[in-house]
Enzyme design. Structure first.
Site, PDB file in Angstrom:
ATOM      1  N   TYR A  58      22.892 -33.601   3.420  1.00  0.00           N
ATOM      2  CA  TYR A  58      22.266 -33.185   4.657  1.00  0.00           C
ATOM      3  C   TYR A  58      23.093 -32.357   5.485  1.00  0.00           C
ATOM      4  CZ  TYR A  58      18.769 -36.096   2.713  1.00  0.00           C
ATOM      5  OH  TYR A  58      17.571 -36.625   1.988  1.00  0.00           O
TER       6      TYR A  58
ATOM      7  N   ARG B  84      18.479 -50.664  -2.116  1.00  0.00           N
ATOM      8  CA  ARG B  84      17.237 -51.013  -2.961  1.00  0.00           C
ATOM      9  C   ARG B  84      17.013 -52.700  -3.234  1.00  0.00           C
ATOM     10  NH1 ARG B  84      19.156 -47.119  -7.724  1.00  0.00           N
ATOM     11  NH2 ARG B  84      21.003 -47.888  -6.764  1.00  0.00           N
TER      12      ARG B  84
ATOM     13  N   GLN C 175      21.396 -45.113  12.555  1.00  0.00           N
ATOM     14  CA  GLN C 175      21.643 -43.915  11.880  1.00  0.00           C
ATOM     15  C   GLN C 175      21.111 -42.654  12.338  1.00  0.00           C
ATOM     16  OE1 GLN C 175      21.000 -42.830   7.478  1.00  0.00           O
ATOM     17  NE2 GLN C 175      23.070 -42.914   7.251  1.00  0.00           N
TER      18      GLN C 175
ATOM     19  N   GLY D 174      24.755 -49.149  -5.673  1.00  0.00           N
ATOM     20  CA  GLY D 174      24.754 -49.836  -7.118  1.00  0.00           C
ATOM     21  C   GLY D 174      25.279 -51.283  -7.183  1.00  0.00           C
TER      22      GLY D 174
HETATM   23  C1  LIG Z   1      14.276 -45.721  -0.329  1.00  0.00           C
HETATM   24  C2  LIG Z   1      15.498 -45.046  -0.183  1.00  0.00           C
HETATM   25  C3  LIG Z   1      15.782 -44.423   1.238  1.00  0.00           C
HETATM   26  C4  LIG Z   1      17.007 -43.973   1.522  1.00  0.00           C
HETATM   27  N1  LIG Z   1      17.237 -43.554   2.919  1.00  0.00           N
HETATM   28  C5  LIG Z   1      18.512 -43.343   3.276  1.00  0.00           C
HETATM   29  C6  LIG Z   1      18.871 -42.952   4.473  1.00  0.00           C
HETATM   30  O1  LIG Z   1      17.820 -42.727   5.480  1.00  0.00           O
HETATM   31  N2  LIG Z   1      20.049 -42.667   4.837  1.00  0.00           N
HETATM   32  C7  LIG Z   1      21.045 -42.655   4.138  1.00  0.00           C
HETATM   33  O2  LIG Z   1      22.382 -42.656   4.558  1.00  0.00           O
HETATM   34  N3  LIG Z   1      20.892 -43.155   2.820  1.00  0.00           N
HETATM   35  C8  LIG Z   1      19.588 -43.318   2.235  1.00  0.00           C
HETATM   36  N4  LIG Z   1      19.473 -43.867   1.001  1.00  0.00           N
HETATM   37  C9  LIG Z   1      20.705 -44.381   0.216  1.00  0.00           C
HETATM   38  C10 LIG Z   1      21.002 -45.860   0.323  1.00  0.00           C
HETATM   39  O3  LIG Z   1      21.479 -45.933   2.026  1.00  0.00           O
HETATM   40  C11 LIG Z   1      22.158 -46.320  -0.795  1.00  0.00           C
HETATM   41  O4  LIG Z   1      23.041 -45.538  -0.306  1.00  0.00           O
HETATM   42  C12 LIG Z   1      21.462 -46.208  -2.116  1.00  0.00           C
HETATM   43  O5  LIG Z   1      20.299 -46.596  -2.121  1.00  0.00           O
HETATM   44  C13 LIG Z   1      22.435 -46.943  -3.135  1.00  0.00           C
HETATM   45  O6  LIG Z   1      22.530 -48.004  -2.698  1.00  0.00           O
HETATM   46  P1  LIG Z   1      21.701 -49.205  -3.691  1.00  0.00           P
HETATM   47  O7  LIG Z   1      22.208 -49.092  -5.085  1.00  0.00           O
HETATM   48  O8  LIG Z   1      22.175 -50.561  -2.964  1.00  0.00           O
HETATM   49  O9  LIG Z   1      20.258 -49.161  -3.462  1.00  0.00           O
HETATM   50  C14 LIG Z   1      18.039 -44.219   0.681  1.00  0.00           C
HETATM   51  C15 LIG Z   1      17.978 -44.929  -0.643  1.00  0.00           C
HETATM   52  C16 LIG Z   1      16.704 -45.160  -0.923  1.00  0.00           C
HETATM   53  C17 LIG Z   1      16.305 -45.806  -2.258  1.00  0.00           C
END
Ligand SMILES: Cc1cc2nc3c(=O)[nH]c(=O)nc-3n(C[C@H](O)[C@H](O)[C@H](O)COP(=O)(O)O)c2cc1C
Length: 366
Positions: free
Chosen positions: A181, A320, A100, A298
């Site tokens: 961003y 997560r 990414q 989510g």
């Molecule tokens: C610790 C952490 C770091 C993340 N870093 C990025 C990142 O580097 N680039 C990005 O596009 N999204 C990032 N996100 C967002 C995740 O890719 C994802 O969209 C978000 O956690 C929601 O999905 P989930 O409910 O499965 O966790 C981050 C999220 C978390 C919790």
């Protein structure tokens, strides 16, 4: 045995995926000196399956791109060399690995900039002091508005970073056009206050993002390029008055470049009767997009199976849950209980704790 939609194979362009469970891009803040570290080998390989698709944590495209501690870059020779063994190890286990590419724009501050200069953005307005759910508190300083004639240089930084990613061995790249961003700062009408050809109309606000897409596709081939967007999000004070129109415009433009995939973050979830409800607002975009569609935000096992089964999306990215369950595909296969994630170690720089020490199911121990 009942078929599990998430575990069905899928052909994403030239890549044969063995299942639909994607490792979402996740900043883990363990890349000291902006250089990916050897401990990332274990972290990523723990989350690799044969034919599984992984997206790396956001990697900065230039020395103005960084905005958080210990995040990796991909603009120097040293950084490219450091990624190589990580990518090699993922490939050795049969994973497909995209990098990414990121520029944090006004989410950065002088402390992360060369010579302590102001971070760059489409605007000179700083983000409000609202934080990402799980991100560390950061002190921010006002950005400097990019001059029109400086924008091609930033586009070129993405081009070079894409070339570097391929040199490091990655199978492709994902443009980070989400979560407040730089690229999203340009796209969204509450942040972009420009009066040149990069501001105003939807077409103008998407000009820089699409120039990045064009440059990167020209450099490494559109069949190795994915784009992540979050039209509905309001992270970093970055929102749009008409997210549906923005999302549809971007998706239709991406079709013109034939990019491999479009990765879209769902709107924030509401909680109804104790259960998270995913708003599922991405269907029009999914229908309009010609390539592979990835939904994120989510999802759990049940919701992921539902949306893949219904054709709402091709793939589902897990953030997560994948942090705390390195063997997530296996657990989904067995419908096994999941480890809980610990937010307090999401961004701590420890090379092990909260990073590579989440337990595997006994039956899927590496
Ligand atoms: C610790 C952490 C770091 C993340 N870093 C990025 C990142 O580097 N680039 C990005 O596009 N999204 C990032 N996100 C967002 C995740 O890719 C994802 O969209 C978000 O956690 C929601 O999905 P989930 O409910 O499965 O966790 C981050 C999220 C978390 C919790």
């Amino acid at each position: 045995m009942v078929a599990i939609p998430l575990l069905s194979p899928y052909k994403m362009g030239k890549f044969d995926l063995s299942h639909r469970i994607v490792l979402a891009p996740l900043t883990r803040s363990r890349s000291y000196g902006y250089v990916a570290q050897p401990h990332a080998i274990l972290y990523y390989t723990q989350r690799t399956t044969k034919g599984g698709f992984l997206i790396s944590e956001a990697a900065g495209v230039s020395d103005t791109a960084q905005g958080y501690p210990h995040t990796p870059g991909i603009w120097t020779r040293e950084q490219v060399e450091a990624w190589k063994p990580i990518v090699e190890a993922v490939h050795a286990k049969g994973g497909i690995f995209f990098c990414q590419l990121w520029h944090s724009g006004r989410a950065s501050s002088t402390g992360y900039q060369p010579n302590g200069q102001a971070p760059i953005s489409c605007t000179d307005q700083p983000p409000p002091v609202v934080e990402l759910d799980d991100a560390p508190e950061e002190e921010r300083t006002p950005p400097r508005r990019l001059r029109t004639d400086e924008i091609p240089q930033v586009v070129n930084d993405f081009r070079l970073a894409a070339r570097n990613a391929v040199e490091a061995g990655f199978d492709g790249i994902e443009i980070h056009g989400a979560n407040g961003y730089l690229i999203e700062q340009f796209m969204k009408d509450n942040v972009n206050d420009r009066t040149d050809e990069y501001g105003g109309s939807l077409e103008n606000r998407c000009r820089f993002p699409l120039e990045v897409v064009a440059a990167v596709a020209d450099e490494i081939g559109a069949d190795r390029v994915g784009v992540r967007i979050s039209p509905f999000a309001d992270y970093m004070g970055c929102w749009d008055s008409d997210p549906e129109a923005l999302g549809m415009y971007v998706v239709r433009e991406l079709n013109k470049y034939d990019v491999l995939y479009c990765h879209v973050v769902e709107p924030r979830m509401s909680v109804v009767e104790g259960r998270r409800q995913i708003p599922h607002r991405l269907l029009p975009m999914r229908k309009a997009f010609k390539g592979t569609f990835i939904a994120a935000g989510g999802y759990d096992r049940e919701e992921g199976n539902k949306v893949v089964g219904e054709g709402y999306t091709d793939l589902v990215a897990y953030g997560r849950l994948f942090i705390s369950n390195p063997d997530l595909p296996r657990r989904f296969e067995l419908d096994a209980p999941l480890n809980k994630y610990d937010r307090s170690t999401f961004y701590t720089p420890d090379p092990v704790v909260g990073y590579t020490d989440y337990p595997f199911l006994e039956s899927s121990e590496m």
